[in-house]
Design an enzyme around this catalytic site. Sequence first.
Site, PDB file in Angstrom:
ATOM      1  N   CYS A 114      -1.503  20.925 -14.002  1.00  0.00           N
ATOM      2  CA  CYS A 114      -0.704  20.971 -15.236  1.00  0.00           C
ATOM      3  C   CYS A 114      -1.259  21.946 -16.263  1.00  0.00           C
ATOM      4  O   CYS A 114      -0.590  22.230 -17.258  1.00  0.00           O
ATOM      5  CB  CYS A 114      -0.601  19.584 -15.848  1.00  0.00           C
ATOM      6  SG  CYS A 114       0.009  18.373 -14.691  1.00  0.00           S
ATOM      7  N   HIS A 253       0.455  19.189 -23.302  1.00  0.00           N
ATOM      8  CA  HIS A 253       1.046  18.905 -21.995  1.00  0.00           C
ATOM      9  C   HIS A 253       1.710  17.528 -22.042  1.00  0.00           C
ATOM     10  O   HIS A 253       1.138  16.562 -22.538  1.00  0.00           O
ATOM     11  CB  HIS A 253      -0.047  18.940 -20.923  1.00  0.00           C
ATOM     12  CG  HIS A 253       0.408  18.418 -19.605  1.00  0.00           C
ATOM     13  ND1 HIS A 253       1.595  18.816 -19.032  1.00  0.00           N
ATOM     14  CD2 HIS A 253      -0.133  17.502 -18.754  1.00  0.00           C
ATOM     15  CE1 HIS A 253       1.753  18.179 -17.883  1.00  0.00           C
ATOM     16  NE2 HIS A 253       0.725  17.376 -17.702  1.00  0.00           N
ATOM     17  N   ASN A 283       6.508  14.007 -16.584  1.00  0.00           N
ATOM     18  CA  ASN A 283       5.481  15.043 -16.447  1.00  0.00           C
ATOM     19  C   ASN A 283       5.968  16.099 -15.453  1.00  0.00           C
ATOM     20  O   ASN A 283       6.054  15.830 -14.256  1.00  0.00           O
ATOM     21  CB  ASN A 283       4.188  14.371 -15.958  1.00  0.00           C
ATOM     22  CG  ASN A 283       3.047  15.346 -15.761  1.00  0.00           C
ATOM     23  OD1 ASN A 283       3.236  16.562 -15.813  1.00  0.00           O
ATOM     24  ND2 ASN A 283       1.862  14.826 -15.515  1.00  0.00           N
TER      25      ASN A 283
HETATM   26  N1  ACO Z   1       5.417  -0.769 -13.303  1.00  0.00           N
HETATM   27  C1  ACO Z   1       4.839  -1.946 -13.543  1.00  0.00           C
HETATM   28  N2  ACO Z   1       3.522  -2.147 -13.411  1.00  0.00           N
HETATM   29  C2  ACO Z   1       2.766  -1.111 -13.029  1.00  0.00           C
HETATM   30  C3  ACO Z   1       3.318   0.160 -12.761  1.00  0.00           C
HETATM   31  C4  ACO Z   1       4.700   0.305 -12.909  1.00  0.00           C
HETATM   32  N3  ACO Z   1       5.346   1.476 -12.692  1.00  0.00           N
HETATM   33  N4  ACO Z   1       2.327   1.000 -12.396  1.00  0.00           N
HETATM   34  C5  ACO Z   1       1.187   0.303 -12.439  1.00  0.00           C
HETATM   35  N5  ACO Z   1       1.441  -0.983 -12.804  1.00  0.00           N
HETATM   36  C6  ACO Z   1       0.501  -2.101 -12.990  1.00  0.00           C
HETATM   37  C7  ACO Z   1      -0.764  -1.905 -12.186  1.00  0.00           C
HETATM   38  O1  ACO Z   1      -0.586  -2.365 -10.872  1.00  0.00           O
HETATM   39  C8  ACO Z   1      -1.744  -2.738 -12.964  1.00  0.00           C
HETATM   40  O2  ACO Z   1      -1.552  -4.078 -12.599  1.00  0.00           O
HETATM   41  P1  ACO Z   1      -2.827  -5.076 -12.425  1.00  0.00           P
HETATM   42  O3  ACO Z   1      -3.464  -5.090 -13.785  1.00  0.00           O
HETATM   43  O4  ACO Z   1      -2.167  -6.340 -12.034  1.00  0.00           O
HETATM   44  O5  ACO Z   1      -3.659  -4.425 -11.391  1.00  0.00           O
HETATM   45  C9  ACO Z   1      -1.277  -2.595 -14.411  1.00  0.00           C
HETATM   46  O6  ACO Z   1       0.068  -2.117 -14.342  1.00  0.00           O
HETATM   47  C10 ACO Z   1      -2.109  -1.652 -15.265  1.00  0.00           C
HETATM   48  O7  ACO Z   1      -2.321  -0.452 -14.545  1.00  0.00           O
HETATM   49  P2  ACO Z   1      -3.193   0.714 -15.132  1.00  0.00           P
HETATM   50  O8  ACO Z   1      -3.284   1.805 -14.107  1.00  0.00           O
HETATM   51  O9  ACO Z   1      -4.476   0.175 -15.724  1.00  0.00           O
HETATM   52  O10 ACO Z   1      -2.261   1.181 -16.352  1.00  0.00           O
HETATM   53  P3  ACO Z   1      -2.577   2.222 -17.477  1.00  0.00           P
HETATM   54  O11 ACO Z   1      -2.351   1.629 -18.787  1.00  0.00           O
HETATM   55  O12 ACO Z   1      -3.871   2.966 -17.222  1.00  0.00           O
HETATM   56  O13 ACO Z   1      -1.416   3.305 -17.264  1.00  0.00           O
HETATM   57  C11 ACO Z   1      -0.975   5.437 -16.282  1.00  0.00           C
HETATM   58  C12 ACO Z   1      -1.303   3.973 -16.026  1.00  0.00           C
HETATM   59  C13 ACO Z   1       0.340   5.505 -17.006  1.00  0.00           C
HETATM   60  C14 ACO Z   1      -0.871   6.149 -14.932  1.00  0.00           C
HETATM   61  C15 ACO Z   1      -2.081   6.073 -17.145  1.00  0.00           C
HETATM   62  O14 ACO Z   1      -3.352   5.798 -16.600  1.00  0.00           O
HETATM   63  C16 ACO Z   1      -1.938   7.563 -17.276  1.00  0.00           C
HETATM   64  O15 ACO Z   1      -0.981   8.062 -17.844  1.00  0.00           O
HETATM   65  N6  ACO Z   1      -2.934   8.344 -16.798  1.00  0.00           N
HETATM   66  C17 ACO Z   1      -2.900   9.785 -16.894  1.00  0.00           C
HETATM   67  C18 ACO Z   1      -2.089  10.316 -15.762  1.00  0.00           C
HETATM   68  C19 ACO Z   1      -1.741  11.759 -15.927  1.00  0.00           C
HETATM   69  O16 ACO Z   1      -1.560  12.243 -17.008  1.00  0.00           O
HETATM   70  N7  ACO Z   1      -1.599  12.435 -14.784  1.00  0.00           N
HETATM   71  C20 ACO Z   1      -1.091  13.744 -14.741  1.00  0.00           C
HETATM   72  C21 ACO Z   1      -2.140  14.755 -14.642  1.00  0.00           C
HETATM   73  S1  ACO Z   1      -1.498  16.324 -14.630  1.00  0.00           S
HETATM   74  C22 ACO Z   1      -1.318  17.096 -13.089  1.00  0.00           C
HETATM   75  O17 ACO Z   1      -2.062  18.015 -12.784  1.00  0.00           O
HETATM   76  C23 ACO Z   1      -0.228  16.651 -12.160  1.00  0.00           C
END
Ligand code: ACO
Length: 331
Positions: A114, A253, A283
């Site tokens: 990204c 981003h 994204n």
């Molecule tokens: N719907 C419902 N529940 C979900 C979902 C979903 N779509 N996805 C995950 N959960 C659950 C998980 O299973 C977890 O459940 P548990 O606690 O029972 O295990 C709970 O929600 C919390 O999950 P986390 O991963 O801790 O959630 P978090 O608040 O960290 O959010 C997210 C996750 C949105 C992915 C966040 O970590 C994030 O945005 N990270 C950055 C990702 C990013 O920007 N990536 C792109 C990089 S750029 C590139 O080069 C492509």
Amino acid sequence: MITNVGILGTGKAIPDYILTNAELEERMDTTDEWITSRTGIKERRIAPPDVAASDLGAIAAKQALDKAGASPEEIDLIIVATITGDMPFPSTACIIQDKIGAINASAFDLSAGCSGFVYGLDVGQNMVRGGYQRVLVIGVDLLSRVTDYEDRSTCVLFGDGAGAAVLGPVAEGYGIISTDIGADGSGAKFLQLPVGGSRNPITPSILANREHYLRMSGNEVFKFAVRVMEDSTERVLEKARIPSKDIAWFIPHQANVRIIRSAAVKLKIPDENLYINVDRYGNTSAASIPIALDEIVEEKGISDGDNILVVGFGAGLTWGSAIIRWGGVMK
Ligand code: ACO
């Protein structure tokens, strides 16, 4: 004398099909409430099966050339930032070169996730300083093609799109004022597509086990993003000797609204100077910053002399930021 290098025109390509949170709710165990509160995303665009990175990239490129008043033959170099090119080789940049008729351009792809578009701006500006007159930088990704729609933790995040910018010499005092790009390869494992290359070529068992998709440790990427966006923007502002209150548009981003807001708060950028479209596109990886830039140009308006701060982070792990003083286009 050092050449000042600026953006002469921008363009974008967004697929028509809208994948909403409501549709994802029907397909898997997720909710609009979870997706909206954790990411800020409401919908994303998905390209049809017969459309590839070069198709979206070529549309964005043609728009950018039109707005720059440049002909395809005038382009000296095409840089395509992508991690979802048409195929491993040839480069998507070469395919686009042919599609748009940029017969005098050299062409290569750049892989920085990204952060790719900001990397492209930095490489492109140096090529103009080295003597090129017109460099086309395209950010394009179709992450839907490498996303597992049975993995709710990743598939809700990504969308497809392309954005482009034409770089060239501008008047003194305008253009790209400072840049800061970097990488921390020790974080490669946190965001990767581990198969399909020379390490793990695709095999029937990889396909059967659904291992041919992007993998991400969301929490690790989140922590990295918050840290590097703060550090890199501070560095780029310092290099430019511009206080954050003089930024007319902050374009982070578009991955997650929580990451975006945390960066804006640290920089003390008020809401009216912060651009957010992650709610509409999710994204779009290397396309996110140039799409946002083109929307601002088209819909919000940028005045000559406005300072724009862009910052990205992504697979690598990588980061990149730049400050561009808009305008100064020479007739
Ligand atoms: N719907 C419902 N529940 C979900 C979902 C979903 N779509 N996805 C995950 N959960 C659950 C998980 O299973 C977890 O459940 P548990 O606690 O029972 O295990 C709970 O929600 C919390 O999950 P986390 O991963 O801790 O959630 P978090 O608040 O960290 O959010 C997210 C996750 C949105 C992915 C966040 O970590 C994030 O945005 N990270 C950055 C990702 C990013 O920007 N990536 C792109 C990089 S750029 C590139 O080069 C492509």
